[in-house]
Write a protein that holds these residues in place. Sequence first.
Motif, mmCIF file in Angstrom:
data_model
loop_
_atom_site.group_PDB
_atom_site.id
_atom_site.type_symbol
_atom_site.label_atom_id
_atom_site.label_comp_id
_atom_site.label_asym_id
_atom_site.label_seq_id
_atom_site.Cartn_x
_atom_site.Cartn_y
_atom_site.Cartn_z
ATOM 1 N N ARG A 181 -10.554 5.051 2.835
ATOM 2 C CA ARG A 181 -10.069 3.817 3.444
ATOM 3 C C ARG A 181 -8.711 4.066 4.083
ATOM 4 O O ARG A 181 -7.759 4.442 3.402
ATOM 5 C CB ARG A 181 -9.898 2.736 2.390
ATOM 6 C CG ARG A 181 -11.209 2.307 1.786
ATOM 7 C CD ARG A 181 -10.982 1.155 0.837
ATOM 8 N NE ARG A 181 -12.131 0.271 0.852
ATOM 9 C CZ ARG A 181 -12.098 -1.016 0.616
ATOM 10 N NH1 ARG A 181 -10.948 -1.599 0.345
ATOM 11 N NH2 ARG A 181 -13.185 -1.737 0.662
ATOM 12 N N VAL A 182 -8.655 3.862 5.395
ATOM 13 C CA VAL A 182 -7.429 4.137 6.139
ATOM 14 C C VAL A 182 -6.870 2.827 6.687
ATOM 15 O O VAL A 182 -7.562 2.112 7.416
ATOM 16 C CB VAL A 182 -7.714 5.117 7.306
ATOM 17 C CG1 VAL A 182 -6.431 5.411 8.078
ATOM 18 C CG2 VAL A 182 -8.331 6.406 6.784
ATOM 19 N N GLY A 183 -5.637 2.525 6.335
ATOM 20 C CA GLY A 183 -4.966 1.351 6.868
ATOM 21 C C GLY A 183 -4.286 1.698 8.189
ATOM 22 O O GLY A 183 -3.722 2.788 8.318
ATOM 23 N N ALA A 189 0.860 -1.188 0.000
ATOM 24 C CA ALA A 189 0.000 0.000 0.000
ATOM 25 C C ALA A 189 0.886 1.225 0.000
ATOM 26 O O ALA A 189 1.992 1.174 0.522
ATOM 27 C CB ALA A 189 -0.884 -0.028 1.241
ATOM 28 N N ASN A 214 -6.481 -2.945 -0.556
ATOM 29 C CA ASN A 214 -5.946 -1.617 -0.847
ATOM 30 C C ASN A 214 -6.527 -0.562 0.081
ATOM 31 O O ASN A 214 -7.655 -0.691 0.556
ATOM 32 C CB ASN A 214 -6.268 -1.232 -2.293
ATOM 33 C CG ASN A 214 -5.398 -1.981 -3.279
ATOM 34 O OD1 ASN A 214 -4.272 -2.343 -2.965
ATOM 35 N ND2 ASN A 214 -5.928 -2.224 -4.457
ATOM 36 N N VAL A 215 -5.742 0.472 0.321
ATOM 37 C CA VAL A 215 -6.197 1.585 1.146
ATOM 38 C C VAL A 215 -5.872 2.900 0.454
ATOM 39 O O VAL A 215 -5.071 2.939 -0.479
ATOM 40 C CB VAL A 215 -5.531 1.558 2.550
ATOM 41 C CG1 VAL A 215 -5.922 0.308 3.312
ATOM 42 C CG2 VAL A 215 -4.015 1.669 2.431
ATOM 43 N N ASP A 216 -6.519 3.989 0.918
ATOM 44 C CA ASP A 216 -6.223 5.319 0.389
ATOM 45 C C ASP A 216 -5.108 5.992 1.178
ATOM 46 O O ASP A 216 -4.306 6.746 0.631
ATOM 47 C CB ASP A 216 -7.480 6.210 0.481
ATOM 48 C CG ASP A 216 -8.648 5.648 -0.297
ATOM 49 O OD1 ASP A 216 -9.759 5.555 0.268
ATOM 50 O OD2 ASP A 216 -8.451 5.310 -1.484
ATOM 51 N N ILE A 217 -5.120 5.756 2.478
ATOM 52 C CA ILE A 217 -4.238 6.481 3.393
ATOM 53 C C ILE A 217 -3.766 5.478 4.452
ATOM 54 O O ILE A 217 -4.457 4.486 4.708
ATOM 55 C CB ILE A 217 -5.010 7.612 4.136
ATOM 56 C CG1 ILE A 217 -6.105 8.236 3.258
ATOM 57 C CG2 ILE A 217 -4.053 8.684 4.673
ATOM 58 C CD1 ILE A 217 -7.123 9.051 4.030
ATOM 59 N N TYR A 247 -8.517 14.780 2.055
ATOM 60 C CA TYR A 247 -7.947 14.438 3.346
ATOM 61 C C TYR A 247 -6.612 15.149 3.488
ATOM 62 O O TYR A 247 -5.983 15.508 2.493
ATOM 63 C CB TYR A 247 -7.792 12.932 3.563
ATOM 64 C CG TYR A 247 -6.747 12.256 2.713
ATOM 65 C CD1 TYR A 247 -7.107 11.589 1.549
ATOM 66 C CD2 TYR A 247 -5.392 12.266 3.076
ATOM 67 C CE1 TYR A 247 -6.161 10.966 0.760
ATOM 68 C CE2 TYR A 247 -4.433 11.651 2.295
ATOM 69 C CZ TYR A 247 -4.826 10.999 1.138
ATOM 70 O OH TYR A 247 -3.888 10.387 0.357
ATOM 71 N N ILE A 285 -4.620 11.883 10.421
ATOM 72 C CA ILE A 285 -5.408 12.171 9.218
ATOM 73 C C ILE A 285 -6.745 12.843 9.544
ATOM 74 O O ILE A 285 -7.455 12.412 10.457
ATOM 75 C CB ILE A 285 -5.693 10.835 8.497
ATOM 76 C CG1 ILE A 285 -4.373 10.170 8.072
ATOM 77 C CG2 ILE A 285 -6.588 11.047 7.286
ATOM 78 C CD1 ILE A 285 -4.435 8.668 8.107
#
Lengths: 164, 235
Positions: B127-129, A51, A138-141, B112, B119
């Motif tokens: 979507r935040v990992g 990611a 998958n992630v955005d952030i 963002y 964040i």
Amino acid sequence: MKKLLLSLGVIGTFAIYGLSQQSSPELAMMPVPTTGPSPVPDNSGSAATPAPTSGQSSSQPVPTVPPVTGGQYKNGQYTGSVADAYYGNIQVKAIITNGLISDVQFLQYPNDRRTSIMINTQAMPLLRSEAITAQSANVDIISGATDSSQAFVESLGSALAQAK
Amino acid sequence: MDMPVVVEVVDDKVRQEDIEKIFEYFKYIDDKFSTFKEDSEITRINRGEIKRESSSNDMQEVLRLCDETEAETDGYFTMHRGEKLDPLGLVKGWAIWKAAGQLKDMGYKKYYVDAGGDIQTAGRKWRVGIRNPFNRNENVRIVEVDGQGVATSGTYIRGQHVVNPKKLDEPITEIVSLSVIGPNIYEADRMATAAFAMGKLGIGFISKLKGFEGYMISKDGVATFTPGWEKYAIH
């Protein structure tokens, strides 16, 4: 008469609850059974989709810490990996005495001085728990701690993995 | 601040100069609040060159918020580090929140702002990992947020010392990471900072805060999380 007995019963129940809380201060949790992937796999074998990260990428594979469920560490001294803290390297050594971490020493730090740190242990209330596992979606952030914190934990984690 | 800053705006029309203003704002924040900079306003206050009462509006606001947060968290959040002031655990979330507010004032809706892994989201699901503290190439959880702030506190290394605000000679190592979802990033960050200082008890503190959820990882790779965390979690 009935009313008095009922209220005594209620008071008795609360007293017992209070006492048992005091005498068992360990962690009380509802373990969440983990389905799906097993504990976090070794980085070298991982098929996880990389990611986008906003931090520094590791230049060498870092073994992940297998979850500990109730076991203690083996006594001894364990040297962790050298981890990239962006402005230099961090490497720690964990010292296990009586199955517990008694000391963690910095072997490498960007300005190359050494120090040792002491450990705290505390108890905690009722919450949910699980072993951490890698997620490949998958992630955005990405939310994570700072580079120096990440490097410190990676090095500490590899030391503790050897002590298991 | 001296950390990676990512700003993403996905509205139909985005002007590059607007995004540049946000990066300039973070430089302004770093120049004012960085304790690592010799001529920052905070360093001058710490050297006694400027009195707190005579400092800039932004400085006074941040210091006041630090005092409030210290009172609200029984001192587990504090900006006092020995004789010096260090508002890092609050100013980061505060600045990100302010920056997001600037994007909103410019008319943007979907964006963002990410500074150093803290964040603020707006306008759509993001979507935040949650990064694996033991392996920077993995995420251990994924949450979906729209408007909330997500902050992750970790072991605070200063010099070769791991810092515990409550006991300066006994650093926190029982837990290695504590992620907080809050109504905005200012709230999430200051509460994540306070909670991390509590060690393993920190997740209990978060569980008692209305509108906050938390995910704490111990040194053994065991996570403890609040009951409402799952409503944000998609993995």
